[in-house]
Design a protein around this motif. Structure first.
Motif, PDB file in Angstrom:
ATOM      1  N   GLN B  36      43.632 -16.466   5.352  1.00 44.65           N
ATOM      2  CA  GLN B  36      44.743 -17.176   5.977  1.00 44.65           C
ATOM      3  C   GLN B  36      44.270 -18.166   7.035  1.00 44.65           C
ATOM      4  OE1 GLN B  36      47.698 -14.621   7.704  1.00 44.65           O
ATOM      5  NE2 GLN B  36      49.330 -16.088   7.384  1.00 44.65           N
ATOM      6  N   SER B  37      43.168 -17.810   7.717  1.00 43.54           N
ATOM      7  CA  SER B  37      42.709 -18.666   8.806  1.00 43.54           C
ATOM      8  C   SER B  37      42.196 -20.012   8.300  1.00 43.54           C
ATOM      9  CB  SER B  37      41.620 -17.948   9.602  1.00 43.54           C
ATOM     10  OG  SER B  37      40.442 -17.872   8.837  1.00 43.54           O
ATOM     11  N   LYS B  39      43.750 -21.650   5.858  1.00 46.26           N
ATOM     12  CA  LYS B  39      44.850 -22.315   5.158  1.00 46.26           C
ATOM     13  C   LYS B  39      45.649 -23.177   6.113  1.00 46.26           C
ATOM     14  CE  LYS B  39      45.886 -19.364   1.227  1.00 46.26           C
ATOM     15  NZ  LYS B  39      46.761 -18.285   0.771  1.00 46.26           N
ATOM     16  N   ASP B  40      46.105 -24.309   5.626  1.00 47.42           N
ATOM     17  CA  ASP B  40      46.970 -25.169   6.427  1.00 47.42           C
ATOM     18  C   ASP B  40      48.343 -24.524   6.527  1.00 47.42           C
ATOM     19  OD1 ASP B  40      47.183 -28.112   7.526  1.00 47.42           O
ATOM     20  OD2 ASP B  40      49.057 -27.647   6.486  1.00 47.42           O
ATOM     21  N   GLU B  41      48.937 -24.597   7.741  1.00 44.87           N
ATOM     22  CA  GLU B  41      50.206 -23.906   7.965  1.00 44.87           C
ATOM     23  C   GLU B  41      51.306 -24.393   7.021  1.00 44.87           C
ATOM     24  OE1 GLU B  41      51.176 -22.704  12.134  1.00 44.87           O
ATOM     25  OE2 GLU B  41      52.874 -23.987  11.736  1.00 44.87           O
ATOM     26  N   GLY B  44      49.245 -25.058   2.898  1.00 43.33           N
ATOM     27  CA  GLY B  44      48.525 -23.937   2.325  1.00 43.33           C
ATOM     28  C   GLY B  44      47.177 -24.334   1.745  1.00 43.33           C
ATOM     29  N   ASN B  50      42.504 -24.955  11.884  1.00 42.66           N
ATOM     30  CA  ASN B  50      42.909 -23.803  12.693  1.00 42.66           C
ATOM     31  C   ASN B  50      41.798 -23.391  13.643  1.00 42.66           C
ATOM     32  OD1 ASN B  50      45.432 -23.529  11.390  1.00 42.66           O
ATOM     33  ND2 ASN B  50      44.406 -22.525   9.668  1.00 42.66           N
ATOM     34  N   TYR B 248      51.052 -18.501  12.451  1.00 44.76           N
ATOM     35  CA  TYR B 248      50.324 -17.365  11.880  1.00 44.76           C
ATOM     36  C   TYR B 248      48.912 -17.725  11.435  1.00 44.76           C
ATOM     37  CZ  TYR B 248      54.956 -15.382  12.071  1.00 44.76           C
ATOM     38  OH  TYR B 248      56.161 -14.957  12.515  1.00 44.76           O
ATOM     39  N   ASN B 249      48.707 -18.951  10.950  1.00 45.60           N
ATOM     40  CA  ASN B 249      47.368 -19.315  10.495  1.00 45.60           C
ATOM     41  C   ASN B 249      46.403 -19.470  11.661  1.00 45.60           C
ATOM     42  OD1 ASN B 249      49.563 -20.365   8.628  1.00 45.60           O
ATOM     43  ND2 ASN B 249      47.759 -20.265   7.296  1.00 45.60           N
TER      44      ASN B 249
END
Lengths: 396, 281
Positions: B36-37, B39-41, B44, B50, B248-249
């Motif tokens: 997830q870290s 991935k673009d918010e 994706g 990030n 979240y990312n």
């Protein structure tokens, strides 16, 4: 091998036992509700609510009153399903939306306590028409209530109010500010004696920071809009917050915005500051319990009041006992219920206060709910907090 | 089925529940957070943004350096004080030493929240110390609240007993005969300390340091209640990203950064443990 057999047997026994216990309790439950129905034909109405432990306790008290002493006591019986905030708040709105989307009927969501963000969330996700449009004739006690929700006004019934006010120590501040201009002048004359809690950690700081910004937007509709275009108009307000920074409370060589509503209230109670924004119910109930000094008083700005809100009840169309739900809502606006709300949680009553014993809560009677400014900027709040953290907190 | 296979299967069967729990609650979340870290918010798609956010945004970079400063100071002071305490408890045989030996573990039984509030009541600018000073006409404002020094003091309160406990155990394992032997061949107190006691206890010191380091990198309660608004410790910065900004990312990226900082410390811990085996050969 012997051991294996024995353990398998033990496991099977435990599973069978738990199955039986599970079924048993269900049957019992069904039996007891049947019995209740048979016993004088009382209907069980289920009330869903969420909040902190004090809300849970007050509902227990109110329901006991409803079930035993109210005019509806021989017709209905209310049962509380309470979800403690922080553990299940998300779940209640999600459960309602899920039930609505799945097209369920005759659920036990008979009457639900929903307000603010939770209410706007379910209205956005399932539509207000999934709630029963309230029939004023069925809530006679609401006749004198002027309070209106800012969202889904025809579908929810406000039953108590609360607002952010200015709390001050009357020993240090003889003449509390009346207007926004007074307040700013007071801050400048008394540097280091005012604090508001960091936005995002409690509603009082949110209200102060947001009203400061929105007071400088020349459009009264902005305060209830979640439209992103308003973000461009925040600049003058943030400049104002930055300007006020140097008059804020200081510790350890920098200006400080404590975490949580209780953070500023503690500073006020300890004498570190003389004034802070805070929730009226929080201050008054803590004062009544002797947790904070008697000299702490509250006041509200007359021209730009800090924001308030109404707690509301609604009836989902997919519940089962509409009449019982109306009965409970009507009870919540009775003199008896409103008195309990005032005494147990320093709520602002929404019916005529002259019928209520306000001893010890005289301050509450002065808060005029008709002048409440209600703020709902939805998701913009997230961007607001981030900008505050990046621009104001970092000034030091 | 051969007997050996049976034993093996039984052994795996016993380990399996623990293994599954670790996979499910530790390994899986770590892997998904790492994914997830990157991935673009919004889209994706794969991105480093990030991570670069935490190293280029001035406020975030300050948070990182601030956290490292607070944690290193905590480690150094806690270990230094704990070592002196442990030496005292090991080598002084008196009633006072015995009493201290029993009492110093007490802080470990006080719930963190109570301890933090108790400390705040004492050190805040209008707290106990200020009030005692006022009795003598002094105006003492410590300025410890909402400042790194307050957080460090609280961290010491939590970590000195813990570190002292570990080091005392290490010192307790040094036999008296070694020290007596050194004294017999004419070593003074200082010499005995530098060439016998210190080398024999250094491993425990390193291990205690790594534990103190790791528990403080992600600390939350103390900096939340006692820290200022900016800069913040990473635990609070993570809370902001996750709960306040709902990013979240970025939260995942910050978690990975904190994980990497801690793994340096974990590396030191593992290395120290392996070295011992080497030395014991």
């Amino acid at each position: 091998m012997k051991f294996r057999k024995a353990s398998a047997l033990a496991l099977a026994t435990v599973m069978a036992a738990s199955l039986m216990v599970g079924c048993g309790s269900k049957k019992e439950e069904a039996a007891s509700s049947d019995a209740a129905a048979a016993d004088g034909g009382k209907q069980t109405v289920t009330l869903w609510a969420t909040g902190s432990e004090n809300v849970n306790q007050i509902y227990e008290t109110l329901i006991e009153e409803f079930n035993n002493n109210s005019q509806y006591a021989d017709q209905y019986q209310v049962e509380l399903k309470f979800m403690l905030s922080g553990t299940g708040t998300q779940a209640l709105t999600d459960m309602l939306v899920a039930a609505s989307k799945a097209g369920q009927k005759d659920t036990d969501y008979d009457v639900v306590d929903l307000s603010g963000d939770d209410l706007s969330k379910i209205v956005a996700q399932m539509g207000e028409e999934q709630l029963v449009k309230l029939d004023a004739a069925k809530i006679p006690n609401a006749a004198g209530v002027t309070a209106k929700s800012s969202i889904a006004a025809d579908y929810v019934q406000p039953f108590r109010g609360t607002t952010v006010v200015l709390a001050y120590d009357s020993e240090a501040v003889a003449n509390p500010p009346q207007t926004l201009a007074d307040l700013e002048q007071w801050m400048k004359d008394n540097p280091g004696r005012f604090a508001y809690n960091q936005p995002g950690t409690g509603g009082a700081g949110d209200s102060f920071a947001r009203t400061t910004v929105y007071n400088l937007i020349d459009d009264p509709t902005a305060i209830t809009s979640a439209d992103e275009s308003w973000m461009e108009k925040w600049d003058p307000g943030f400049a104002k917050l930055a300007e006020l920074n140097e008059y804020m409370y200081q510790s350890g060589g920098s200006h400080v915005y404590p975490a949580k509503n209780q953070g500023t209230l503690d500073l006020l109670n300890q004498g570190d500051i003389d004034m802070c924004p805070n929730w009226a119910d929080m201050i008054l109930s803590q004062r009544a319990n002797g947790e904070i000094k008697d000299t702490i008083k509250i006041t509200q700005l007359t021209d730009y009041p800090l924001t308030g809100s109404f707690q509301t009840l609604c009836i989902p169309t997919f519940g089962s006992h509409e009449d019982g739900a109306y009965a409970f809502i009507d009870f919540m606006l009775s003199k008896e219920a409103q008195t309990i709300l005032v005494h147990d949680m320093a709520a602002i009553p929404l019916i005529d206060a002259s019928g209520i014993d306000m001893t010890g809560y005289e301050d509450v009677a002065d808060l005029d709910t008709s002048k409440f400014r209600i703020m709902s900027i939805g998701d913009l709040g997230t961007s607001f907090n981030e900008r505050w953290d990046n621009e104001i907190a970092t000034i030091g | 089925m051969s007997k050996k296979l049976k034993t093996n299967l039984a052994a795996y069967g016993m380990v399996l529940p623990a293994f599954m729990v670790v996979m499910l609650t530790v390994t899986y979340p770590i892997i998904s957070a790492v994914i997830q870290s990157f991935k673009d918010e919004k889209t994706g798609s794969f991105t480093f943004s990030n991570y670069t956010y935490f190293f280029t945004e001035p406020a975030q970079l300050k948070n990182l350096l601030y956290t490292l400063m607070v944690v290193f100071l905590t480690v150094f002071i806690a270990i230094f004080v704990a070592y002196l305490l442990a030496l005292y408890l090991r080598f002084v045989k008196s009633k006072i030493a015995k009493t201290i030996g029993t009492l110093y573990l007490l802080p470990r039984f006080v719930p963190a929240m109570c301890a933090v509030y108790a400390m705040i009541t004492i050190i805040r600018d209008s707290g106990l110390i200020h009030r005692i000073g006022a009795l003598f006409g002094l105006d003492i404002t410590l300025g410890l609240m909402y400042h790194a020094s307050g957080i460090i003091i609280m961290n010491l309160w939590f970590n000195i007993p813990f570190a002292a406990m570990m080091i005392t155990a290490g010192l307790g394992a040094i036999p008296d005969s070694i020290i007596e032997g050194a004294r017999d061949v004419g070593a003074g107190r200082w010499k005995t300390f530098t060439s016998m006691i210190l080398p024999l206890s250094v491993k425990d010191v390193v291990i205690a340091s790594t534990f103190v380091f790791m528990t403080n990198v992600g600390s939350f309660t103390t900096p939340y209640l006692m820290g200022g608004n900016a800069p913040k410790m990473l635990g609070i910065a993570l809370f902001d990203q996750f709960n306040k900004y709902l990013a979240y990312n970025r939260s995942a990226a910050l978690s990975v950064i904190m994980f990497l900082i801690c793994s340096v410390s974990a590396g030191v811990y593992i290395y120290t443990n392996l070295k011992e085996q080497d030395w014991e050969k």
